[in-house]
Scaffold this motif. Structure first.
Motif, PDB file in Angstrom:
ATOM      1  N   MET A 132       0.824  -1.206   0.000  1.00 57.15           N
ATOM      2  CA  MET A 132       0.000   0.000   0.000  1.00 57.15           C
ATOM      3  C   MET A 132       0.862   1.260   0.000  1.00 57.15           C
ATOM      4  SD  MET A 132      -3.255  -0.396  -0.225  1.00 57.15           S
ATOM      5  CE  MET A 132      -3.863   1.143   0.479  1.00 57.15           C
ATOM      6  N   MET A 133       1.968   1.230   0.718  1.00 54.17           N
ATOM      7  CA  MET A 133       2.864   2.379   0.726  1.00 54.17           C
ATOM      8  C   MET A 133       3.395   2.655  -0.678  1.00 54.17           C
ATOM      9  SD  MET A 133       6.348   2.946   2.971  1.00 54.17           S
ATOM     10  CE  MET A 133       5.487   2.467   4.472  1.00 54.17           C
ATOM     11  N   GLU A 134       3.785   1.584  -1.368  1.00 55.44           N
ATOM     12  CA  GLU A 134       4.280   1.734  -2.737  1.00 55.44           C
ATOM     13  C   GLU A 134       3.163   2.198  -3.662  1.00 55.44           C
ATOM     14  OE1 GLU A 134       7.537   1.054  -4.200  1.00 55.44           O
ATOM     15  OE2 GLU A 134       7.958   1.451  -2.086  1.00 55.44           O
ATOM     16  N   ALA A 135       1.967   1.624  -3.493  1.00 52.25           N
ATOM     17  CA  ALA A 135       0.842   1.996  -4.346  1.00 52.25           C
ATOM     18  C   ALA A 135       0.499   3.472  -4.189  1.00 52.25           C
ATOM     19  CB  ALA A 135      -0.372   1.126  -4.019  1.00 52.25           C
ATOM     20  N   GLU A 136       0.436   3.945  -2.961  1.00 54.46           N
ATOM     21  CA  GLU A 136       0.101   5.348  -2.719  1.00 54.46           C
ATOM     22  C   GLU A 136       1.164   6.275  -3.295  1.00 54.46           C
ATOM     23  OE1 GLU A 136      -0.349   5.266   1.473  1.00 54.46           O
ATOM     24  OE2 GLU A 136      -2.456   4.640   1.409  1.00 54.46           O
ATOM     25  N   MET A 137       2.428   5.866  -3.179  1.00 54.46           N
ATOM     26  CA  MET A 137       3.510   6.678  -3.732  1.00 54.46           C
ATOM     27  C   MET A 137       3.384   6.794  -5.255  1.00 54.46           C
ATOM     28  SD  MET A 137       7.630   6.019  -3.512  1.00 54.46           S
ATOM     29  CE  MET A 137       7.496   4.601  -4.614  1.00 54.46           C
ATOM     30  N   LEU A 138       3.062   5.680  -5.920  1.00 51.94           N
ATOM     31  CA  LEU A 138       2.931   5.690  -7.376  1.00 51.94           C
ATOM     32  C   LEU A 138       1.682   6.443  -7.822  1.00 51.94           C
ATOM     33  CD1 LEU A 138       4.008   2.016  -8.188  1.00 51.94           C
ATOM     34  CD2 LEU A 138       5.314   4.105  -8.617  1.00 51.94           C
ATOM     35  N   LEU A 139       0.593   6.276  -7.093  1.00 52.91           N
ATOM     36  CA  LEU A 139      -0.644   6.978  -7.453  1.00 52.91           C
ATOM     37  C   LEU A 139      -0.506   8.488  -7.252  1.00 52.91           C
ATOM     38  CD1 LEU A 139      -3.271   4.563  -5.879  1.00 52.91           C
ATOM     39  CD2 LEU A 139      -2.960   4.978  -8.326  1.00 52.91           C
ATOM     40  N   ASP A 140       0.170   8.883  -6.177  1.00 45.34           N
ATOM     41  CA  ASP A 140       0.264  10.314  -5.849  1.00 45.34           C
ATOM     42  C   ASP A 140       1.388  11.016  -6.597  1.00 45.34           C
ATOM     43  OD1 ASP A 140      -1.742   9.727  -4.100  1.00 45.34           O
ATOM     44  OD2 ASP A 140      -0.529   9.927  -2.281  1.00 45.34           O
ATOM     45  N   GLY A 141       2.448  10.263  -6.916  1.00 45.01           N
ATOM     46  CA  GLY A 141       3.644  10.934  -7.425  1.00 45.01           C
ATOM     47  C   GLY A 141       4.063  10.560  -8.826  1.00 45.01           C
ATOM     48  N   SER A 142       3.260   9.808  -9.557  1.00 42.30           N
ATOM     49  CA  SER A 142       3.631   9.436 -10.919  1.00 42.30           C
ATOM     50  C   SER A 142       2.438   9.624 -11.858  1.00 42.30           C
ATOM     51  CB  SER A 142       4.100   7.979 -10.969  1.00 42.30           C
ATOM     52  OG  SER A 142       3.000   7.087 -10.958  1.00 42.30           O
ATOM     53  N   SER A 143       2.721   9.586 -13.154  1.00 40.11           N
ATOM     54  CA  SER A 143       1.662   9.704 -14.162  1.00 40.11           C
ATOM     55  C   SER A 143       1.252   8.343 -14.710  1.00 40.11           C
ATOM     56  CB  SER A 143       2.151  10.600 -15.306  1.00 40.11           C
ATOM     57  OG  SER A 143       3.321  10.059 -15.901  1.00 40.11           O
ATOM     58  N   LEU A 144       1.670   7.270 -14.046  1.00 41.42           N
ATOM     59  CA  LEU A 144       1.316   5.931 -14.500  1.00 41.42           C
ATOM     60  C   LEU A 144      -0.197   5.727 -14.449  1.00 41.42           C
ATOM     61  CD1 LEU A 144       4.011   3.736 -12.686  1.00 41.42           C
ATOM     62  CD2 LEU A 144       3.963   4.355 -15.105  1.00 41.42           C
ATOM     63  N   GLN A 145      -0.718   5.024 -15.437  1.00 43.24           N
ATOM     64  CA  GLN A 145      -2.115   4.625 -15.400  1.00 43.24           C
ATOM     65  C   GLN A 145      -2.308   3.609 -14.273  1.00 43.24           C
ATOM     66  OE1 GLN A 145      -4.555   5.960 -17.400  1.00 43.24           O
ATOM     67  NE2 GLN A 145      -2.922   7.336 -18.105  1.00 43.24           N
ATOM     68  N   ILE A 146      -3.543   3.473 -13.801  1.00 43.09           N
ATOM     69  CA  ILE A 146      -3.813   2.551 -12.693  1.00 43.09           C
ATOM     70  C   ILE A 146      -3.429   1.128 -13.087  1.00 43.09           C
ATOM     71  CG2 ILE A 146      -5.653   1.506 -11.304  1.00 43.09           C
ATOM     72  CD1 ILE A 146      -6.977   4.284 -11.268  1.00 43.09           C
ATOM     73  N   ALA A 147      -3.656   0.738 -14.333  1.00 45.73           N
ATOM     74  CA  ALA A 147      -3.262  -0.595 -14.789  1.00 45.73           C
ATOM     75  C   ALA A 147      -1.748  -0.756 -14.742  1.00 45.73           C
ATOM     76  CB  ALA A 147      -3.780  -0.846 -16.203  1.00 45.73           C
ATOM     77  N   GLU A 148      -1.020   0.332 -15.021  1.00 45.92           N
ATOM     78  CA  GLU A 148       0.447   0.273 -14.980  1.00 45.92           C
ATOM     79  C   GLU A 148       0.954   0.204 -13.549  1.00 45.92           C
ATOM     80  OE1 GLU A 148       1.666   2.732 -18.996  1.00 45.92           O
ATOM     81  OE2 GLU A 148       1.022   3.881 -17.233  1.00 45.92           O
ATOM     82  N   VAL A 149       0.272   0.890 -12.640  1.00 44.55           N
ATOM     83  CA  VAL A 149       0.624   0.784 -11.219  1.00 44.55           C
ATOM     84  C   VAL A 149       0.407  -0.645 -10.742  1.00 44.55           C
ATOM     85  CG1 VAL A 149       0.001   1.520  -8.882  1.00 44.55           C
ATOM     86  CG2 VAL A 149       0.121   3.212 -10.734  1.00 44.55           C
ATOM     87  N   ALA A 150      -0.723  -1.230 -11.120  1.00 41.13           N
ATOM     88  CA  ALA A 150      -1.008  -2.616 -10.737  1.00 41.13           C
ATOM     89  C   ALA A 150       0.080  -3.552 -11.241  1.00 41.13           C
ATOM     90  CB  ALA A 150      -2.369  -3.033 -11.291  1.00 41.13           C
ATOM     91  N   GLU A 151       0.481  -3.368 -12.488  1.00 35.57           N
ATOM     92  CA  GLU A 151       1.513  -4.237 -13.066  1.00 35.57           C
ATOM     93  C   GLU A 151       2.852  -4.047 -12.361  1.00 35.57           C
ATOM     94  OE1 GLU A 151       3.606  -5.165 -17.422  1.00 35.57           O
ATOM     95  OE2 GLU A 151       2.108  -3.573 -17.214  1.00 35.57           O
ATOM     96  N   ALA A 152       3.198  -2.806 -12.019  1.00 33.80           N
ATOM     97  CA  ALA A 152       4.463  -2.526 -11.337  1.00 33.80           C
ATOM     98  C   ALA A 152       4.527  -3.189  -9.970  1.00 33.80           C
ATOM     99  CB  ALA A 152       4.652  -1.017 -11.186  1.00 33.80           C
TER     100      ALA A 152
END
Length: 299
Positions: free
Chosen positions: A236-256
């Motif tokens: 969750m910490m990683e997910a929140e960091m990617l959602l808040d601080g990157s332009s990745l699509q949600i599908a790309e965050v999931a894959e990462a």
């Protein structure tokens, strides 16, 4: 001022306090004695650059003279006293901070074994003691300033400090069987390396050479949380960091993060956060707009 862990542990068990934090304290030529009484809640490092003091740990009661180091693993109870005029530092490290800081590679097992037992007043070369003190100074400054990226900087310097302690630990020829505390540290370290691979509890236990039940018991006793709770919290910490601080699509965050599809990731995130990934991003954007258009932002 002594660090008193026992009362804090009772409050945490009752759900009234967050986990104990990492704490660092520097002292230079104090006019009075500096003392610590610890109850085993955290790992302890005491660096004595110059001056004298005393350490009591279990049946051991030894005089100290600088430059030297004391290491007390979590679970050990004792007291450390530095005399007036002493120069050095003290560091208290919870298991949840120490595990991710464990160095990787071939030395991992040796470092783990070295810090599984106390080091009482081991002598240091003055140059080595100064380097270690500088490392603690950096940690103290980062904790005090609490700037962006603080946790990463602290973790990096804790790793340097653990390697320095291992180099001076004079490990015994026969390696001891890893203690439950060492197992927990190893588990937390493996979570940092493999959380995106979606390992099961059985996978972690197999690598650590313990049963899943034993791993679960050790982690719960040391942290108050289950292994899967810690894994999910780190994801969750990683997910929140990617959602808040990157332009990745949600599908790309999931894959990462190793999720097999975006829908599964969204259900996981909402179950733990209470909102969907899309709603979190929408809420963040809304907060940013409100901040930019508030009276405080007017010229």
């Amino acid at each position: 001022m002594p660090f008193q862990d026992a009362l804090a542990q009772q409050h945490r068990a009752a759900g009234n306090m967050p986990p104990l934090p990492t704490e660092a304290r520097l002292f230079r030529g104090a006019l009075s004695q500096s003392g610590w009484t610890f109850r085993g809640g955290r790992n302890r490092v005491f660096l004595l650059l110059s001056g004298s003091g005393r350490v009591s740990l279990g049946p051991a009661d030894l005089g100290l003279s600088g430059p030297s180091i004391v290491w007390a693993p979590a679970g050990e109870r004792g007291t450390v006293l530095f005399d007036a005029g002493a120069e050095g530092a003290a560091l208290a490290i919870p298991e949840l901070a120490l595990g991710p800081a464990m160095p990787t590679g071939a030395i991992f097992a040796e470092v783990r074994d070295a810090i599984a037992r106390p080091i009482l007043g081991a002598k240091l070369a003055l140059a080595d003691a100064r380097k270690m003190l500088q490392t603690v100074e950096t940690i103290e400054a980062e904790l005090r300033e609490n700037a962006a990226g603080m946790q990463e900087v602290v973790r990096h310097h804790l790793a340097l400090l653990l390697i320095a302690i291992w180099r001076r630990a004079n490990p015994a020829t026969e390696k001891p069987k890893p203690s439950p505390r060492a197992t927990v540290r190893s588990f937390l370290h493996l979570v940092e390396l493999h959380m995106r691979e979606q390992w099961s509890l059985a996978d972690y236990a197999a690598v650590l050479g313990v049963t899943p039940d034993r791993l679960n018991t050790a982690v719960r006793r040391a942290t108050g949380r289950s292994p899967m709770e810690l894994i999910h919290a780190r994801l969750m910490m990683e997910a929140e960091m990617l959602l808040d601080g990157s332009s990745l699509q949600i599908a790309e965050v999931a894959e990462a993060l190793g999720f097999r599809d975006a829908a599964y990731f969204s259900r996981f995130f909402k179950r733990l956060a209470g909102v969907s990934p899309r709603a979190r991003r929408a809420g963040l954007a809304s907060r940013q707009v409100r901040a930019e258009t508030s009276y405080a932002a007017w010229p």
